[in-house]
Scaffold this active site. Structure first.
Site, mmCIF file in Angstrom:
data_model
loop_
_atom_site.group_PDB
_atom_site.id
_atom_site.type_symbol
_atom_site.label_atom_id
_atom_site.label_comp_id
_atom_site.label_asym_id
_atom_site.label_seq_id
_atom_site.Cartn_x
_atom_site.Cartn_y
_atom_site.Cartn_z
ATOM 1 N N TYR A 20 -10.249 -14.016 -32.975
ATOM 2 C CA TYR A 20 -9.659 -13.941 -31.639
ATOM 3 C C TYR A 20 -10.190 -12.687 -30.972
ATOM 4 O O TYR A 20 -9.933 -11.578 -31.434
ATOM 5 C CB TYR A 20 -8.141 -13.894 -31.780
ATOM 6 C CG TYR A 20 -7.361 -13.848 -30.486
ATOM 7 C CD1 TYR A 20 -7.571 -14.795 -29.488
ATOM 8 C CD2 TYR A 20 -6.386 -12.879 -30.286
ATOM 9 C CE1 TYR A 20 -6.833 -14.763 -28.320
ATOM 10 C CE2 TYR A 20 -5.641 -12.843 -29.124
ATOM 11 C CZ TYR A 20 -5.865 -13.789 -28.141
ATOM 12 O OH TYR A 20 -5.134 -13.755 -26.981
ATOM 13 N N TYR A 174 3.145 -20.512 -32.681
ATOM 14 C CA TYR A 174 2.777 -19.169 -33.153
ATOM 15 C C TYR A 174 3.701 -18.110 -32.575
ATOM 16 O O TYR A 174 4.289 -17.291 -33.298
ATOM 17 C CB TYR A 174 1.321 -18.857 -32.773
ATOM 18 C CG TYR A 174 0.936 -17.438 -33.147
ATOM 19 C CD1 TYR A 174 0.491 -17.149 -34.428
ATOM 20 C CD2 TYR A 174 1.065 -16.392 -32.252
ATOM 21 C CE1 TYR A 174 0.174 -15.851 -34.799
ATOM 22 C CE2 TYR A 174 0.763 -15.087 -32.609
ATOM 23 C CZ TYR A 174 0.316 -14.821 -33.890
ATOM 24 O OH TYR A 174 0.034 -13.529 -34.250
ATOM 25 N N HIS A 175 3.843 -18.098 -31.251
ATOM 26 C CA HIS A 175 4.609 -17.033 -30.618
ATOM 27 C C HIS A 175 6.110 -17.203 -30.807
ATOM 28 O O HIS A 175 6.867 -16.253 -30.651
ATOM 29 C CB HIS A 175 4.240 -16.939 -29.137
ATOM 30 C CG HIS A 175 2.838 -16.486 -28.924
ATOM 31 N ND1 HIS A 175 1.826 -17.368 -28.593
ATOM 32 C CD2 HIS A 175 2.258 -15.261 -29.027
ATOM 33 C CE1 HIS A 175 0.689 -16.690 -28.496
ATOM 34 N NE2 HIS A 175 0.923 -15.437 -28.759
ATOM 35 N N LYS A 565 10.218 -3.038 -18.823
ATOM 36 C CA LYS A 565 8.876 -3.407 -19.257
ATOM 37 C C LYS A 565 7.961 -3.382 -18.037
ATOM 38 O O LYS A 565 7.884 -4.362 -17.291
ATOM 39 C CB LYS A 565 8.863 -4.787 -19.918
ATOM 40 C CG LYS A 565 9.442 -4.772 -21.328
ATOM 41 C CD LYS A 565 9.060 -5.987 -22.133
ATOM 42 C CE LYS A 565 7.592 -6.119 -22.389
ATOM 43 N NZ LYS A 565 7.008 -5.027 -23.187
ATOM 44 N N ASP A 569 2.702 -6.868 -19.486
ATOM 45 C CA ASP A 569 2.951 -7.124 -20.903
ATOM 46 C C ASP A 569 4.238 -7.935 -21.060
ATOM 47 O O ASP A 569 5.317 -7.480 -20.693
ATOM 48 C CB ASP A 569 3.064 -5.787 -21.644
ATOM 49 C CG ASP A 569 3.597 -5.940 -23.049
ATOM 50 O OD1 ASP A 569 3.320 -6.973 -23.681
ATOM 51 O OD2 ASP A 569 4.297 -5.011 -23.514
ATOM 52 N N HIS A 571 5.296 -9.251 -24.110
ATOM 53 C CA HIS A 571 5.825 -9.215 -25.476
ATOM 54 C C HIS A 571 7.124 -8.404 -25.457
ATOM 55 O O HIS A 571 7.101 -7.175 -25.500
ATOM 56 C CB HIS A 571 4.815 -8.592 -26.431
ATOM 57 C CG HIS A 571 3.649 -9.480 -26.718
ATOM 58 N ND1 HIS A 571 2.528 -9.497 -25.936
ATOM 59 C CD2 HIS A 571 3.436 -10.404 -27.695
ATOM 60 C CE1 HIS A 571 1.659 -10.379 -26.424
ATOM 61 N NE2 HIS A 571 2.193 -10.948 -27.478
#
Length: 692
Positions: A20, A174-175, A565, A569, A571
């Site tokens: 990746y 995945y996330h 935040k 981003d 996450h």
């Protein structure tokens, strides 16, 4: 017998081997791709930067500090040409981690391939294009759920007809795991996403769903021949389902992860048979690629991460019946910062050793008939079915996103995971046990242990964008954007209008802004308010609660914290867990979610009259964004409010933040949430001179 050689069993073909990658600029990323392909990588996996993923140009205010940080910036067709210069796309298998802007990036990719002389029907690869998990985990959504599903279904319909080798969506569990999902939640919420997408695809074509003979039952329309319509609808739905792929996480519990993959296979086959009437076994095959778990990589003793990565890879390669179709591995130092080419090479070599030096590709499935495996698979399937039914009773995945149900479940699961680590129930070697260590020679020069992005590249990218705009045909751009806006207001498929925009020289931000005007924007529920605190902290947390209450009495009101935040981003795991633990400790917490400008954070801090501002930045843009918050607080007459920062922050950057006035910096090595909140309380007490 003397001299007899070892019999050579027939070996299966290895999975597609990827890394990746993408950073800085299209030219830099192109050079990296060429090097990796020369080293034996067999497919590409493109990481795009956050402005590209969220539909902004590099010169947008929200893009500041984010350009080229976590991936490659692609603002227009010229950037895509440079990204794949000298790489024949007709012979490449390319995975693109892109969701909200997937249609746009695939259009750019197709146009570049056509310029190379490729037939679009030759193109093989995947666009991730799973927007539902973006509302739950990674945060790079743009539009509300309804229009987002339309973009997905339009792309699916187009690729089935025009790009038959392309996977138009990678339903991405995945996330979900990175956001705290248990194996059952990962299975269930992925299947719920698939149902939402496939139901939308079927509805757009007028095909009813919900039972085994659904396609046949809905075949008679407008007096058409029943048999012909049956076959046409059944074949089309089978083609759609045959092009759906999944992108899955694999953790260190590799036996359970392997069982999870078997459970995925069973649930997928059952779903396609019962709900969509897909009869061809090949079209019901569970097709998936993997990135192994990055959440479990540690900043402490990062050399241990190599062992973790190998074990995680075994979970999706060791068993033939549960083997992935493509695999990419993180690098050992990703908890420290951006990996260097050498670090990526190490992860590439792990895959090649597994595929070519070991014998795991020489045997039938090693676990077929295993009582232990079959029992665990059955347990996972049963529990996932129950959770799927629960979500469907709520109205499906979209309704469960809008209500905040799925997000709050993930936040709660993540809190439980963190509590187990803090208590020592879950052992993390080098973090909460076996912490004694020798000096790591790989980190002797920390400044050279990770890849850094030259800050000047952001300004260079903006300059290149300005030059692109100046050189293009403005009239063609205006006409293309008008065509896109008009099509968005109808039920027309948006891919042709998007391709016209790509060819005319439209930019990523212009495409995104045009659809924002028609579709609007969206802010998903944070899940923090509804999440259940799962314990953790024990006596230390009780002691902290008493100290927080005493501090509130001394201040004359409860201790109040804003968790923000800044930038793009998305996450949000760390921010959410800090907000939860601070609230559990007795703080009043203001958490506004992701994607805020520094000015919005400053305004919130002043309006809410908070005692401390906590900023979470994991994209590497801390030296750009945090000073803006500090300056903004000073300009607003609130410079006395202390600011603390958490994220993947190298030591030298932490020193610079301290010099600028940041009161404390926390990084992944600070895993004890109660200790972090205690440190934040110390900052509040010091700022208010309560211990003097």
């Amino acid at each position: 017998m003397a001299g007899a050689g070892r019999a050579e069993p027939k070996r299966d073909r290895p999975w597609i081997i990827r890394t990746y990658a993408g950073h800085s600029s299209p030219a830099e990323s192109n050079a990296l791709y060429r090097r990796n392909l020369a080293k034996g990588q067999t497919g590409l996996s493109v990481a795009f930067d956050l402005p590209t993923q969220t539909g902004y140009d590099p010169d947008h205010a929200l893009a500041r500090g984010e350009v080229g940080r976590v991936g490659v910036p692609i603002a227009h067709l010229g950037d895509m040409r440079r990204l794949f210069d000298g790489i024949p796309l007709a012979r490449m298998n390319t995975s693109m981690t892109i969701n909200a802007t997937a249609m746009w990036l695939l259009a750019l990719y197709q146009v570049v391939a056509e310029e190379q002389g490729a037939d679009p029907a030759e193109l093989a690869g995947t666009t991730q294009n799973d927007i539902i998990k973006e509302y739950l985990s990674r945060g790079t959504y743009v539009f509300p759920p309804g229009p987002s599903l339309r973009l997905i279904t339009d792309l699916i319909a187009y690729t089935v007809a025009e790009l038959p080798r392309w996977n138009p969506i990678n339903i991405c569990s995945y996330h979900l795991q990175e956001a705290g999902a248990t194996p059952v939640q990962e299975l269930a919420y992925s299947m719920c996403t698939a149902i939402a997408v496939l139901d939308a695809v079927a509805a757009a074509r007028g095909i009813p769903v919900g039972r085994a003979d659904a396609v046949r039952a809905g075949a008679v329309r407008a007096g058409a021949d029943r048999g012909e319509l049956e076959r046409a609808d059944s074949e089309w739905m089978g083609e759609v389902c045959g092009r759906i792929s999944f992108f899955v996480n694999a953790g260190e519990r590799f036996v359970e992860e392997m069982c999870k993959m078997r459970a995925f296979t069973a649930l997928w086959d059952e779903l396609l048979t019962s709900r969509y009437g897909v009869r061809e076994p090949a079209q019901r095959r569970f097709r998936y690629g993997v990135q192994v778990n990055s959440l479990g990589l540690t900043e402490a003793q990062p050399e241990n991460n190599i062992i973790r990565i190998v074990l995680e890879a075994l979970g999706v390669t060791l068993s033939k019946d549960a083997r992935c179709r493509a695999l990419q591995l993180p690098a050992w130092n990703e908890a420290l910062g951006l990996p260097r080419p050498w670090d990526q090479q190490w992860s590439l070599r792990i895959q090649q050793i597994l595929a070519h030096e070991t014998d795991l590709l020489e045997y039938d499935d090693l676990f077929a008939g295993s009582v232990v495996v079959e029992k665990r698979v059955d347990q996972l399937v049963a529990a996932a079915r129950a959770e799927i039914d629960r979500v469907q009773e709520m109205g499906g995945a979209v309704a469960a996103v809008e209500s905040g149900y799925m997000k709050s479940q993930l936040v709660t699961s993540q809190a439980a995971r963190r509590a187990r680590i803090e208590s020592g129930e879950d052992v993390v070697v080098g973090v909460n046990r076996f912490t004694e260590t020798e000096p790591n020679p790989l980190l002797a020069d920390l400044s050279a242990a990770i890849q850094t992005v030259d800050p000047a590249l952001e300004e260079a990218t903006r300059a290149e964008l300005a030059a692109w705009r100046a050189a293009r045909d403005d009239r063609a751009v205006t006409e293309a954007l008008l065509g896109l806006r008009t099509a968005a207001g109808t039920d027309a498929n948006l891919v042709p209008a998007t391709l016209a925009c790509a060819r005319a020289g439209v930019t990523t931000g212009e495409w995104g802004d045009t659809l924002r005007e028609v579709f609007g924007e969206y802010r998903a529920p944070t899940g923090v308010g509804e999440a259940t605190v799962a314990g953790g902290g024990g006596a230390a947390l009780d002691e902290l609660r008493a100290r927080v209450a005493r501090t509130g009495s001394e201040l004359g009101r409860p201790v109040k914290m804003l968790v923000g935040k800044p930038g793009l981003d998305g996450h949000s795991n760390g921010a959410e867990q800090i907000a939860l633990r601070a609230r559990d400790a007795g703080f009043e917490v203001v958490y506004q979610g992701i994607r805020l400008t520094p000015a919005q954070i400053v305004a919130g801090a002043v309006e809410e009259d908070v005692h401390v501002v906590g900023l979470s930045v994991l994209s590497g843009s801390h030296l750009d964004l945090v000073p803006q918050v500090l300056t903004g607080l000073g300009a607003a007459g609130a410079g006395e409010i202390p600011v603390i920062v958490g994220g993947i922050i190298p030591a030298a950057d932490a020193d610079e933040l301290a010099r600028l006035g940041v009161a404390a910096v926390f990084t992944p090595k600070d895993y004890e949430l109660t200790a972090i909140i205690r440190g934040i309380l110390d900052v509040v007490r010091a700022a208010n001179k309560l211990d003097q």
